[in-house]
Motif scaffolding. Sequence first.
Motif, PDB file in Angstrom:
ATOM      1  N   TRP A  42      -6.574  12.661 -18.599  1.00 21.29           N
ATOM      2  CA  TRP A  42      -5.398  13.536 -18.595  1.00 21.29           C
ATOM      3  C   TRP A  42      -4.844  13.721 -20.000  1.00 21.29           C
ATOM      4  O   TRP A  42      -4.327  14.790 -20.329  1.00 21.29           O
ATOM      5  N   GLY A  66       0.982   9.146  -3.640  1.00 17.38           N
ATOM      6  CA  GLY A  66       2.109   9.097  -2.719  1.00 17.38           C
ATOM      7  C   GLY A  66       2.943   7.846  -2.785  1.00 17.38           C
ATOM      8  O   GLY A  66       3.522   7.420  -1.776  1.00 17.38           O
ATOM      9  N   LEU A  70      -5.892  10.405  -2.962  1.00 16.74           N
ATOM     10  CA  LEU A  70      -5.282  11.281  -3.945  1.00 16.74           C
ATOM     11  C   LEU A  70      -5.246  12.705  -3.420  1.00 16.74           C
ATOM     12  O   LEU A  70      -6.216  13.211  -2.864  1.00 16.74           O
ATOM     13  N   GLY A  71      -4.139  13.352  -3.615  1.00 19.24           N
ATOM     14  CA  GLY A  71      -3.942  14.719  -3.151  1.00 19.24           C
ATOM     15  C   GLY A  71      -2.546  15.159  -3.528  1.00 19.24           C
ATOM     16  O   GLY A  71      -1.888  14.556  -4.365  1.00 19.24           O
ATOM     17  N   TRP A  72      -2.078  16.212  -2.890  1.00 15.35           N
ATOM     18  CA  TRP A  72      -0.777  16.752  -3.229  1.00 15.35           C
ATOM     19  C   TRP A  72       0.320  15.864  -2.649  1.00 15.35           C
ATOM     20  O   TRP A  72       0.590  15.860  -1.460  1.00 15.35           O
ATOM     21  N   HIS A  73       0.949  15.069  -3.520  1.00 17.95           N
ATOM     22  CA  HIS A  73       2.067  14.208  -3.128  1.00 17.95           C
ATOM     23  C   HIS A  73       3.149  14.327  -4.189  1.00 17.95           C
ATOM     24  O   HIS A  73       2.913  14.020  -5.355  1.00 17.95           O
ATOM     25  N   LEU A  74       4.327  14.744  -3.787  1.00 15.81           N
ATOM     26  CA  LEU A  74       5.447  14.805  -4.733  1.00 15.81           C
ATOM     27  C   LEU A  74       6.109  13.430  -4.779  1.00 15.81           C
ATOM     28  O   LEU A  74       6.712  12.988  -3.794  1.00 15.81           O
ATOM     29  N   VAL A 127       1.172  14.045 -14.639  1.00 18.48           N
ATOM     30  CA  VAL A 127       0.738  14.832 -13.475  1.00 18.48           C
ATOM     31  C   VAL A 127       0.230  13.964 -12.329  1.00 18.48           C
ATOM     32  O   VAL A 127       0.687  14.111 -11.185  1.00 18.48           O
ATOM     33  N   PRO A 128      -0.737  13.067 -12.546  1.00 20.28           N
ATOM     34  CA  PRO A 128      -1.254  12.322 -11.390  1.00 20.28           C
ATOM     35  C   PRO A 128      -0.213  11.452 -10.701  1.00 20.28           C
ATOM     36  O   PRO A 128      -0.261  11.265  -9.481  1.00 20.28           O
ATOM     37  N   LEU A 159       2.527  14.028  -8.960  1.00 17.20           N
ATOM     38  CA  LEU A 159       2.066  15.074  -8.049  1.00 17.20           C
ATOM     39  C   LEU A 159       0.895  14.671  -7.158  1.00 17.20           C
ATOM     40  O   LEU A 159       0.647  15.355  -6.156  1.00 17.20           O
ATOM     41  N   LEU A 160       0.176  13.606  -7.482  1.00 23.15           N
ATOM     42  CA  LEU A 160      -1.070  13.322  -6.768  1.00 23.15           C
ATOM     43  C   LEU A 160      -1.104  11.983  -6.052  1.00 23.15           C
ATOM     44  O   LEU A 160      -2.022  11.736  -5.277  1.00 23.15           O
ATOM     45  N   SER A 203      -9.902   6.540  -4.684  1.00 23.82           N
ATOM     46  CA  SER A 203      -8.921   7.447  -4.060  1.00 23.82           C
ATOM     47  C   SER A 203      -8.404   6.869  -2.748  1.00 23.82           C
ATOM     48  O   SER A 203      -7.204   6.919  -2.457  1.00 23.82           O
TER      49      SER A 203
END
Length: 507
Positions: A195, A332, A255-259, A325-326, A329-330, A249
């Motif tokens: 990153w 949880g 890992l995925g879309w997690h705010l 970012v990770p 956003l990625l 992962s």
Amino acid sequence: MTETSAVASGPQGQESPAGQGRSTAGGLGLPAAVAGVYTLVQLALVVRGSGLGWDETVYVSQVARDAEAAFFSAPRARGITYLVAPVTLLTSSVGALRVYLALLSGAGLLVALRVWRRLLPVPVLAVAGALFAGLWITVIYGPQAMPNLWAALGSLFAAGCFLRAARDPSDRAALAGLGGGMAFVALMRPSDALWLALPLGVAALVVPAWRRTALLLVLVAGTALGCGQWVVEAYTDFGGLLARLRRASEIQGHLGWHLAFDDQVRALDGRLLCRPCDVPWRRPVTAVWWFVLPLLTAGGALAAARLRRLPVVLLPALAALATAVPYLLLIGYAAPRFLLPTYALLSLPVAQCLTWICSAVRPRLLVVSVLAVALAGHLAVQYAVLAAVAARNRESRAAFGRVAAELARQGVRPPCVVSGTEAVRIAFRAGCASRQTGGHDRSITPAALVATARERPVAVVVAGKDAPPSYARSWRLQRLPDLPGRPGLRAYLAPSAQLGPGSRLSG
């Protein structure tokens, strides 16, 4: 010539007004003082009586001379293990390890700031170092055997070397530093290095004056070199790179879309790990600085534009956003240490903003006084959180010591094996190996553990209302001292665990 190209082309800070080059290239007494105070604070407030955390135990056990290595899961990298090896191979003293890391982290902070002295004035660097070192997160992880702080210092170092090498093609030391810095970050945390490399690589392609093949090659080569051991281990121990990535992962919650913005905010009140982070937000004051951070970063960029050094401040800000970012956003869940590289890089634009305000905004005395009061309040909050976290660490060390001592009295002595609740830390304190029959750290089958119990003392630890595994239900039950957050601790002891002199049974 545009402002960007003007800044990019000057080899020795020529974008600054006359005399600025002397300022930026001057001595580093102030940053050295900051680094020294940082080390002293660690020694005074954190080192004394502290014990190894769960992750630390995994890393340290790989090279500890008196312990068997704990299971090393897919997401982990071995950089921090290599860093602590010179001490752990010589002594089992946690205190010696803590002092070593405290001294090393202070030196690392100074080295990371020093590379920026041709890019920014020394007062800006001193303020940046003080802001970063003043966070409770930075202090608590300075003497800990964890990779995040080192990834942060390596990121700060690598970004500075990149800018120096980009602005001055003849600066071979900076080019070598870029490769070494990226390799160091990748050795600590491969994902952080990737990153970080992204914005640096884009900058090297987008800014015409920085577009040099050598710069990109060194950036890529350094990152690849640092990731090499992790990749090789993926094929030797995890069935291939894709298999290791999938397993990593899975262990990190897929890992995925997690705010995770709200999770990170909640964790700032002293939670070292917030997973799941569904706890109430009881102390909002601990996160005030977090909400002010974007405003001060933007102010730093504006101040840098006025001072004709925008790229020097903007690049670390963009790199900071990329490294965040990770974790925002990625993933949880949250741990404050995840964002240490982000905070290290953002310390530069924030310091630029504050020093510019102090010098340019009138009335100066009032402005400086207001900032001094605000910073004093900020540091007071950081100290309060730090004190609480350090106290919990000391309490935890004492509790694990009591558990290990009781197991020894009950016959669980080396060579021995511990499984179940908190097996990693209990085993390390007891001089045993830790083995799990399930979960992310599965390293042995139940049948193999039962077979091991015929030859070595084995303890299966459970807590609260948890039931023991079926193979251990007939084993001797022994109550253990409670651990923080783990009441009702008890062990099921294999017949091979013989009572020591003066021991007694309890059920």
